[in-house]
Write an enzyme that holds these catalytic residues in place. Structure first.
Site, PDB file in Angstrom:
ATOM      1  N   ASP A 188       0.880  -1.155   0.000  1.00 29.78           N
ATOM      2  CA  ASP A 188       0.000   0.000   0.000  1.00 29.78           C
ATOM      3  C   ASP A 188       0.926   1.216   0.000  1.00 29.78           C
ATOM      4  OD1 ASP A 188      -3.156   0.649   1.710  1.00 29.78           O
ATOM      5  OD2 ASP A 188      -2.079   1.775   0.166  1.00 29.78           O
TER       6      ASP A 188
HETATM    7  C1  GLC Z   1      -4.313   4.324  -0.108  1.00 26.69           C
HETATM    8  C2  GLC Z   1      -5.197   3.138   0.066  1.00 26.69           C
HETATM    9  C3  GLC Z   1      -5.170   2.193  -1.099  1.00 26.69           C
HETATM   10  C4  GLC Z   1      -4.999   2.980  -2.386  1.00 26.69           C
HETATM   11  C5  GLC Z   1      -3.624   3.624  -2.354  1.00 26.69           C
HETATM   12  C6  GLC Z   1      -3.373   4.491  -3.585  1.00 26.69           C
HETATM   13  O1  GLC Z   1      -3.764   4.763   1.061  1.00 26.69           O
HETATM   14  O2  GLC Z   1      -5.080   2.410   1.279  1.00 26.69           O
HETATM   15  O3  GLC Z   1      -6.396   1.442  -1.087  1.00 26.69           O
HETATM   16  O4  GLC Z   1      -5.133   2.121  -3.518  1.00 26.69           O
HETATM   17  O5  GLC Z   1      -3.422   4.397  -1.177  1.00 26.69           O
HETATM   18  O6  GLC Z   1      -4.206   5.597  -3.571  1.00 26.69           O
END
Ligand code: GLC
Length: 733
Positions: free
Chosen positions: A283
Site C-alpha cells: 500500500d
Molecule cells: C491508499 C489506500 C489504497 C490505495 C492507495 C493508492 O492509502 O489504502 O487502497 O489504492 O493508497 O491511492
C-alpha cells in the site's frame, strides 16, 4: 454444442478463400467468431513465469529496480500530470509497458486536473455485495476494465475485499465481502475475472486484516489461524484461484509484524496455501524495510515520493538502499511483476507511456459500452439490483397511483446536488458525472408520468417536513450518512436531524425511508414507518435507481451483506488500542450467538413472497461431495426472484477441544443461488452442490477436518430459515 460446431465451421471457413461466403454478413459473423476464438486474454501462468524469468535474467540492474519500485508520485493521491496513482517505467526493448495503476474498485478516480466526472461512478463494492449477483459483479467489473483501458491504465487498485469486522469501519463501503467470507469469495472471483477479461491487472486489497481505519498505519491485528482460514482469508484465496495478477499488502501489522514484511502471510499463506502467482505491491508508503523483499513483497508503491512538503523524501528503496540488495533478491521480485504482466498479455499492448498519457487521461469514458450495453445503463441496473427492501408495510411499495395521489419528498439526501451520499470518500472516490439525478429529480420525473403530485419543502427543517406530511398520502424520506478512508465512523446513527425528521413525518403519514449509507446503521425508528430500503452508496445512478423501484419499474432484488444491529452493543467496536485482538474469532455478524439484528444478514424483500418445500439430497449425477435441492414457489401476487441462501450447521463438530467447539459458529453461509423470475404460482427446484472442503472445519493442530454430520438450512436470510435437511457426508443412496 451449437457454438462448438459453429466455431469449427468458422475455422474451416477461415482456411478457405473468402469467396466461399457469398453474403458479407456471413463473412462478418465468421470473423466475429474467429475473434472469439483468438487467444484468451491471459497466458497460462507457467508460460508467463518462464518468459518472466528469461527476460529478468537479461535486464540490467537499473531496469530491475524500475520494476520493484514506483516512480513519479507527487503527494497523496495527486500524481504528476500525465501520470497515474501508481507508475513504473516502460522497458521497450523487451516490450514491457509502463505499469499504470489507478484507484479504485468502483471507478477510475480522476486525478488529472479537469477530469472529474469523466468516468462512471459505479456502485460501491458494498452496494455490489448487496446484489449477491456474480454475473452483475462480473459485468460491472468488465465495464470498469473498459474504462481503465480507455484511460490508458493497465492495472486497477481493486477489488478491496476485506471481510467486515467492525460495523463502523470507515472503508466498509469499499469492501466487497460484506460480513461473510463465502459471499466475498464468490463475488471477488467474479470481479477479478471481469476486470482481467479486459486485459487489466486486478489487485486484491488490503492483505491482510485492514478491517478498521483507526491507527491503520501502525495497529497490530492479532487473530487465530482458524479466524484467518475460515473467515478473513476466504476472499483472498478466491482471488488467487481466480488468477488475480496482484495483491496489495496492508498498512497494519499482523500478529506482530507489518503485513508488507510478514513472510508468514505473504509467503507461507498467500503463495504457499493459496497458490497466488502474481506480484505483491505495498500500500502507499506501507513498506518499512528493504528486508520486506525477502519476506514476499515485490514492489514498493508509490516509490520514492519526491514532493513531500513536510517530511522530505519518503520511501525505502532509494538508489542508495536498493543497490545494497543482492541482484537475486531484486530479480526474484521482478520476476513476479513480469509474470503478471505477461500473464495479462500487457506486452501485447504497450499503450501510452507517462507522461505522454494526457490524451487518455483527459478522455471521457462515461459514454463507453461493454458487451453492447452503455455504462450508464449498467450503472443503473447495478444500483437498482443493489437496493435492499427491508420493510414494506401494507405492501405500500411499489407506489400505487390508484391509492397514492400526493407524496412529499424530504430528507437531507433528497435534493443534495453534491451527491455526498452517492459515493464514499478517500482513494476510492469517483465523482458522479453530470448525468446524476438527485432522488427528488428522479422521483418527480416518474411521478409526473404516473400523474402523482410531488410536494417538496422549501428548507430542510423538521417542522416543515412534518407540516407537509399532514397533506399527502405518503412521505418519502431520503436520508444518508457518509464515510471515508482514514477514519472510522463515530457512530452508527444517521446523524444530522434525520432521525427526528423520520419520527416527525411518520406521526402524520405513511412513511417510506430510503437510506444512502456506507454500512450498518441503527434504526430505532423502524417500527414507526411503513417501508424502509437501503443503498450502500449506489454511485451516479443512486437517484434513478430509487425511482425505478419506488414506481415498480424494477423489483427490489438486493439482500443485506451486513446485519443491521438492534443496538450499538450488537456489533464489534473499532479497536482503539495499538493492538487489536480478534478475540471473537469466527463469531462476528450473524455468526455471533449474542448479537441481535434489527434486520439480519441476508435479509431483503421482494414485491412478492415465496415458500420453500421438499428439501432433499441428490445422489444421481451429483459428482461432488454433497448435492441438495429445495423447491421454491412464488405464493404472492407479483412476479419476482428469490435468493435462496444455504447455511450449513454441524451438529457434532469434530476436530478440536470443547473450546474449539464453542468457537464454531452455529451456521455458516456456504452457498446462495437466485431463482429465475417466478410468476405467481410458479415453482423452481434450486440445487446446491457442495465440495468436500465446504464440509470441513479448521483446527490448528489437525488442519482441515471433514465433518460427517451435516444440516443444510435453506433460508431467505440468516435468521429466516425455511427448510432444513439433515444428512451425512458419506450418506449413500
Ligand atoms: C491508499 C489506500 C489504497 C490505495 C492507495 C493508492 O492509502 O489504502 O487502497 O489504492 O493508497 O491511492
Amino acid at each position: 454444442m451449437a457454438f462448438r460446431h459453429f466455431a469449427i465451421f468458422a475455422v474451416i471457413l477461415a482456411k478457405a478463400e473468402p469467396e466461399v461466403c457469398e453474403e458479407p454478413h456471413h463473412l462478418h459473423l465468421v470473423q466475429r467468431q474467429l475473434q472469439l476464438l483468438r487467444a484468451p486474454s491471459t497466458r497460462p501462468w507457467e508460460e508467463a513465469r518462464a518468459a518472466a524469468k528469461s527476460v529478468a535474467s537479461k535486464l540490467a540492474n537499473e531496469e530491475l529496480y524500475d520494476l520493484v519500485r514506483g516512480s513519479h508520485f507527487a503527494w497523496y493521491g495527486s500524481p504528476d500530470p500525465g501520470y497515474y496513482v501508481g507508475n513504473t517505467p516502460a522497458i521497450p526493448r523487451f516490450r514491457i509497458p509502463a505499469l499504470k495503476m489507478q484507484d479504485a474498485a468502483q471507478g477510475f478516480r480522476a486525478t488529472e486536473v479537469g477530469t472529474a466526472g469523466t468516468t462512471t461512478s459505479f456502485p460501491s463494492m458494498l452496494a455490489l455485495a448487496s446484489t449477491w449477483d456474480e454475473d452483475m459483479v462480473r459485468l460491472v467489473a468488465s465495464a470498469l476494465g473498459t474504462e481503465y483501458k480507455g484511460k490508458g491504465a493497465n492495472c486497477i487498485l481493486g477489488p478491496s475485499i476485506n471481510v467486515h469486522r467492525a460495523a463502523a469501519g470507515g472503508r466498509n463501503f469499499e469492501y466487497l465481502s460484506g460480513e461473510d467470507g463465502h459471499l466475498g469469495a464468490k463475488l471477488t472471483a467474479a470481479y477479478v475475472k471481469g476486470v482481467q477479461d479486459q486485459g487489466i491487472i486486478a489487485t486484491a486489497k488490503h492483505f491482510a486484516f485492514n478491517e478498521q481505519e483507526t491507527n491503520r498505519m501502525s495497529m497490530d491485528a492479532r487473530m487465530s489461524e482458524r479466524s484467518q482460514e475460515e473467515l478473513y482469508y476466504l476472499p483472498f484465496r478466491a482471488a488467487a484461484e481466480a488468477g488475480v495478477g496482484a495483491v496489495m499488502c496492508a498498512y497494519n501489522k499482523v500478529n506482530g509484524t507489518y503485513a508488507c514484511q510478514n513472510s508468514e502471510i505473504l509467503t507461507a499463506d498467500l503463495r504457499g496455501k493459496m497458490g497466488f502467482s502474481g506480484f505483491v505491491m505495498s500500500d502507499w508508503t506501507a513498506m518499512h524495510s528493504k528486508d520486506a523483499l525477502h519476506a514476499g513483497l515485490d514492489q514498493e508503491q508509490p516509490g520514492m515520493i519526491k514532493k513531500v512538503p513536510v517530511v522530505g523524501e519518503v520511501g525505502v528503496l532509494a538508489d542508495s538502499v536498493i543497490k545494497t540488495l543482492d541482484r537475486s533478491v531484486v530479480e526474484n521480485a521482478a520476476v513476479h511483476v513480469l509474470t503478471a504482466i505477461f500473464r495479462l498479455r500487457l506486452d501485447q499492448d504497450m499503450g501510452c507511456t507517462p507522461p505522454n498519457c494526457t490524451q487518455e487521461l483527459m478522455s471521457d469514458q462515461t459514454k463507453a459500452t461493454t458487451r453492447g450495453e452503455r455504462h450508464e445503463d449498467i450503472a443503473l441496473r447495478a444500483a437498482t439490483s443493489s437496493i435492499v427492501l427491508l420493510k414494506n408495510g401494507n405492501s405500500l411499495l411499489p407506489l400505487d397511483k390508484g391509492k397514492v395521489h400526493r407524496i412529499a419528498v424530504v430528507g437531507n439526501a433528497s435534493a443534495d446536488e453534491t451527491h455526498r451520499t452517492f459515493v464514499g470518500k478517500g482513494s476510492g472516490f469517483v465523482q458522479p458525472d453530470s448525468s446524476a439525478k438527485t432522488p427528488l429529480q428522479a422521483i418527480e420525473e416518474k411521478a409526473a408520468k404516473a400523474g402523482m403530485q410531488v410536494l417538496k419543502p422549501e428548507g430542510a427543517s423538521v417542522e416543515e417536513a412534518a407540516s407537509l406530511a399532514q397533506s399527502v398520502d405518503a412521505v418519502v424520506v431520503v436520508v444518508g450518512t457518509d464515510a471515508s478512508e482514514g477514519v472510522d465512523r463515530s457512530s452508527l446513527g444517521l446523524g444530522d436531524t434525520s432521525e427526528a425528521m423520520i419520527k416527525a413525518v411518520a406521526a402524520h403519514a405513511p412513511t417510506i425511508v430510503l437510506l444512502q449509507i456506507p454500512g450498518a446503521v441503527l434504526m430505532p425508528w423502524r417500527e414507526e414507518v411503513a417501508a424502509i430500503a437501503c443503498q450502500f452508496m449506489g454511485g451516479v445512478a443512486t437517484g434513478a435507481a430509487w425511482a425505478s423501484v419506488l414506481f415498480g419499474d424494477a423489483a427490489p432484488r438486493g439482500r443485506l451483506p451486513v446485519m443491521m444491529p438492534e443496538t450499538s452493543a450488537d456489533v464489534i467496536p473499532v479497536g482503539q488500542d495499538e493492538e487489536v485482538v480478534y478475540s471473537e474469532g469466527l463469531l462476528t455478524s450473524y455468526r455471533s450467538p449474542t448479537f441481535r439484528a434489527a434486520f439480519p444478514f441476508g435479509h431483503g424483500l421482494a414485491f412478492t413472497s415465496f415458500e420453500y418445500s421438499g428439501p432433499h439430497r441428490l445422489h444421481k449425477d451429483c459428482g461432488v461431495a454433497v448435492c441438495v435441492a429445495v423447491l421454491v414457489k412464488n405464493v404472492g401476487q407479483r412476479s419476482g426472484e428469490e435468493l435462496v441462501q444455504a447455511y450449513v450447521h454441524f451438529p457434532d463438530p469434530v476436530g478440536g477441544d470443547e473450546a474449539w467447539i464453542q468457537a464454531t459458529p452455529d451456521i455458516m453461509l456456504k452457498a446462495f443461488r437466485r431463482t429465475k423470475v417466478l410468476h405467481p404460482g410458479e415453482s423452481q427446484t434450486v440445487r446446491f452442490d457442495f465440495s468436500a472442503s465446504d464440509m470441513k472445519l479448521f483446527c490448528s493442530e489437525r488442519g482441515w477436518v471433514a465433518q460427517q454430520k451435516i444440516e443444510v438450512r435453506f433460508g431467505a436470510s440468516s435468521k429466516d430459515i425455511r427448510q432444513t435437511l439433515a444428512t451425512e457426508l458419506a450418506e449413500s443412496e
